[in-house]
Design a protein around this motif. Structure first.
Motif, PDB file in Angstrom:
ATOM      1  N   LYS A  73       0.923  -1.139  -0.036  1.00  0.00           N
ATOM      2  CA  LYS A  73      -0.074  -0.133   0.020  1.00  0.00           C
ATOM      3  C   LYS A  73       0.952   1.206   0.077  1.00  0.00           C
ATOM      4  CE  LYS A  73      -4.246   1.529   1.899  1.00  0.00           C
ATOM      5  NZ  LYS A  73      -5.427   1.028   3.145  1.00  0.00           N
ATOM      6  N   CYS A  74       0.422   2.214  -0.629  1.00  0.00           N
ATOM      7  CA  CYS A  74       1.311   3.283  -0.832  1.00  0.00           C
ATOM      8  C   CYS A  74       1.078   4.420   0.124  1.00  0.00           C
ATOM      9  CB  CYS A  74       1.043   3.949  -2.258  1.00  0.00           C
ATOM     10  SG  CYS A  74       1.850   5.564  -2.202  1.00  0.00           S
ATOM     11  N   PHE A  75       2.043   4.659   0.987  1.00  0.00           N
ATOM     12  CA  PHE A  75       1.928   5.421   2.226  1.00  0.00           C
ATOM     13  C   PHE A  75       1.325   6.938   1.924  1.00  0.00           C
ATOM     14  CE2 PHE A  75       3.245   7.946   6.094  1.00  0.00           C
ATOM     15  CZ  PHE A  75       3.085   7.105   7.054  1.00  0.00           C
ATOM     16  N   ASN A  76       1.676   7.303   0.677  1.00  0.00           N
ATOM     17  CA  ASN A  76       1.145   8.598   0.340  1.00  0.00           C
ATOM     18  C   ASN A  76      -0.335   8.747  -0.300  1.00  0.00           C
ATOM     19  OD1 ASN A  76       1.882  11.429  -0.320  1.00  0.00           O
ATOM     20  ND2 ASN A  76       1.863  11.046  -2.379  1.00  0.00           N
ATOM     21  N   CYS A  77      -0.472   7.938  -1.436  1.00  0.00           N
ATOM     22  CA  CYS A  77      -1.539   7.906  -1.961  1.00  0.00           C
ATOM     23  C   CYS A  77      -2.893   6.884  -1.456  1.00  0.00           C
ATOM     24  CB  CYS A  77      -1.744   8.207  -3.279  1.00  0.00           C
ATOM     25  SG  CYS A  77      -1.357   6.323  -4.183  1.00  0.00           S
ATOM     26  N   GLY A  78      -2.259   5.935  -0.731  1.00  0.00           N
ATOM     27  CA  GLY A  78      -3.283   4.946  -0.213  1.00  0.00           C
ATOM     28  C   GLY A  78      -3.452   3.713  -1.145  1.00  0.00           C
ATOM     29  N   ARG A 109       8.254   1.498  -6.088  1.00  0.00           N
ATOM     30  CA  ARG A 109       7.980   2.883  -6.250  1.00  0.00           C
ATOM     31  C   ARG A 109       6.495   2.743  -6.513  1.00  0.00           C
ATOM     32  NH1 ARG A 109       9.330   6.552 -11.201  1.00  0.00           N
ATOM     33  NH2 ARG A 109      10.814   7.871 -10.413  1.00  0.00           N
ATOM     34  N   CYS A 110       5.536   3.716  -6.259  1.00  0.00           N
ATOM     35  CA  CYS A 110       4.243   4.074  -6.544  1.00  0.00           C
ATOM     36  C   CYS A 110       3.915   4.128  -7.834  1.00  0.00           C
ATOM     37  CB  CYS A 110       3.379   4.586  -5.474  1.00  0.00           C
ATOM     38  SG  CYS A 110       1.688   4.808  -5.930  1.00  0.00           S
ATOM     39  N   PRO A 111       3.277   3.460  -8.698  1.00  0.00           N
ATOM     40  CA  PRO A 111       2.977   3.894 -10.110  1.00  0.00           C
ATOM     41  C   PRO A 111       1.958   4.948 -10.346  1.00  0.00           C
ATOM     42  CG  PRO A 111       2.089   1.569  -9.489  1.00  0.00           C
ATOM     43  CD  PRO A 111       2.722   2.194  -8.152  1.00  0.00           C
ATOM     44  N   TYR A 112       1.525   5.388  -9.216  1.00  0.00           N
ATOM     45  CA  TYR A 112       0.386   6.228  -9.154  1.00  0.00           C
ATOM     46  C   TYR A 112       0.991   7.577  -9.008  1.00  0.00           C
ATOM     47  CZ  TYR A 112      -2.228   1.960  -9.105  1.00  0.00           C
ATOM     48  OH  TYR A 112      -2.721   0.570  -9.200  1.00  0.00           O
ATOM     49  N   CYS A 113       1.572   7.626  -7.693  1.00  0.00           N
ATOM     50  CA  CYS A 113       2.101   9.005  -7.459  1.00  0.00           C
ATOM     51  C   CYS A 113       3.498   9.007  -7.440  1.00  0.00           C
ATOM     52  CB  CYS A 113       1.240   9.560  -6.077  1.00  0.00           C
ATOM     53  SG  CYS A 113       2.244   8.306  -4.699  1.00  0.00           S
ATOM     54  N   GLY A 114       4.145   8.136  -7.412  1.00  0.00           N
ATOM     55  CA  GLY A 114       5.680   8.078  -7.524  1.00  0.00           C
ATOM     56  C   GLY A 114       6.331   8.083  -6.120  1.00  0.00           C
ATOM     57  N   SER A 115       5.551   7.789  -5.249  1.00  0.00           N
ATOM     58  CA  SER A 115       6.007   7.954  -3.799  1.00  0.00           C
ATOM     59  C   SER A 115       6.848   6.526  -3.740  1.00  0.00           C
ATOM     60  CB  SER A 115       4.975   7.973  -2.894  1.00  0.00           C
ATOM     61  OG  SER A 115       5.275   7.639  -1.634  1.00  0.00           O
ATOM     62  N   LYS A 116       7.749   6.554  -2.787  1.00  0.00           N
ATOM     63  CA  LYS A 116       8.787   5.513  -2.818  1.00  0.00           C
ATOM     64  C   LYS A 116       8.618   4.896  -1.345  1.00  0.00           C
ATOM     65  CE  LYS A 116      12.531   6.717  -5.623  1.00  0.00           C
ATOM     66  NZ  LYS A 116      14.100   7.302  -5.759  1.00  0.00           N
TER      67      LYS A 116
HETATM   68 ZN   LIG Z   1       0.852   6.560  -4.228  1.00  0.00          ZN
END
Ligand SMILES: [Zn+2]
Length: 51
Positions: free
Chosen positions: A11-16, A29-36
């Motif tokens: 789960k992305c910590f940034n966008c969930g 890396r999150c493919p949605y928002c780029g968060s690592k």
């Molecule tokens: Zn994300």
């Protein structure tokens, strides 16, 4: 026991959003928002009751 985490999800910590482990394998890396920052949500233990 042969319980592989093939269907593991992160789960992305940034966008969930849910990020498949398959995607993470190549690049953490999150493919949605780029968060690592991704974390692995705890899987619910399914308890089987043998009565
Ligand atoms: Zn994300």
């Amino acid at each position: 026991m042969h319980l592989m985490n093939k269907m593991a999800e992160y789960k992305c910590f940034n966008c969930g959003k849910i990020v498949k482990s398959d995607t993470v394998k190549k690049r953490v890396r999150c493919p949605y928002c780029g968060s690592k920052i991704l974390f692995k949500p705890r899987t619910v233990n399914v308890k089987v009751k043998a009565e």
